[in-house]
Design a protein around this motif. Sequence first.
Motif, PDB file in Angstrom:
ATOM      1  N   ASP A  69       0.824  -1.212   0.000  1.00 11.19           N
ATOM      2  CA  ASP A  69       0.000   0.000   0.000  1.00 11.19           C
ATOM      3  C   ASP A  69       0.862   1.269   0.000  1.00 11.19           C
ATOM      4  N   ASP A  73       0.434   4.090  -2.644  1.00  7.20           N
ATOM      5  CA  ASP A  73       0.100   5.452  -2.202  1.00  7.20           C
ATOM      6  C   ASP A  73       1.293   6.414  -2.225  1.00  7.20           C
ATOM      7  N   ARG A  78       5.183   5.608   7.667  1.00  4.91           N
ATOM      8  CA  ARG A  78       4.215   4.628   8.148  1.00  4.91           C
ATOM      9  C   ARG A  78       4.324   4.663   9.662  1.00  4.91           C
ATOM     10  N   LYS A 216      -9.309  10.681  -2.290  1.00  4.55           N
ATOM     11  CA  LYS A 216     -10.201   9.804  -1.537  1.00  4.55           C
ATOM     12  C   LYS A 216     -11.386  10.601  -0.974  1.00  4.55           C
TER      13      LYS A 216
HETATM   14 MG    MG Z   1      -2.069   4.063   2.297  1.00  8.17          MG
END
Ligand code: MG
Length: 298
Positions: A69, A73, A78, A216
């Motif tokens: 991901d 993205d 993270r 989004k």
């Molecule tokens: Mg993401």
Amino acid sequence: MEELSQVKQQIKTFVADCGDARSLELLELLAEGKMLRSKLILKIAGITTQSIELCAVVEMIHAASLLHDDVIDEADTRRGKPSINALFDNKTSIMFGDILYSKAFTQLSQMDKEIAYTVSNAVTLLSIGELHDVELTNTFNSSYKKYLDMIDKKTASLIEASAKTAAILVNKDKEAFALYGKNLGLAFQMVDDILDITQDSATLGKPAMLDFVEGKVTIPYLLLHERLEDKQALEKLYKKDLSVDETSWIKQKMKETQALEDSIKLAQKLGLEAIEAIKDENNEDLQNIMKAMIEREF
Ligand code: MG
Ligand code: FPP
């Protein structure tokens, strides 16, 4: 939680089994998460060799999906730490994800058939959910149904599978726990979508209000769009690097239209439905997991 360190140790053992020192090094660089899925499994199934192994498998799949991901993205961080793709490159992140994912499936193939089926099926849904998530960012999505279906697959499926398989391990009501997991998962994603708007980047460990910039249209934006008279005013800001004024306009409108408040209520409603699904189980800890998640700082 002492038992979570047993899960971490199990993950290390599984990765060490692969016989590759570099993989162990990369494992050390992963930022620790909340281990929500493990907490659920252990609360439902108790602490046994089997439940710890199931936790490790689920956490490895989850970590693999995040490694992929972050490439998809193009994320640099993270959980407040540099992501593997930022520390090294996309290739490393994808390949290490593949290793964790494949080893998890090797272990899964040694488990009970229904558990193996449930978890592996959830990973298919998870991958479909990610595909839909990305495709929904192409143009402004104003469909609540599409959003709900996407978060159901992307986020709820693995949480649902975790709760269900934990119940299978100890012969509890698997359907009730599956429903608990599904609603918890949906609420979890909605809370995440809300926090993107209400929290600052230091708390989030990534830039704030990034979702809309990335295309989004999450639940607060969906409700806002539905309620705005001048819908174009919002559509114009879609996928734009927002100025301070634009950011405050969005926040102000979310307050005025109660889009934010109602998103919180919706997440809370799903949380209550989760609790309702397992009311016969008398498991206070599971209710507390849900409450703690819903009550993360809005
Ligand atoms: Mg993401
Ligand atoms: C995070 O979403 C992403 C997921 C929950 C699922 C990602 C799934 C895949 C990449 C499919 C591949 C799966 C495997 C097992 C290799 P987000 O981007 O909304 O949240 P974030 O802010 O935490 O990044």
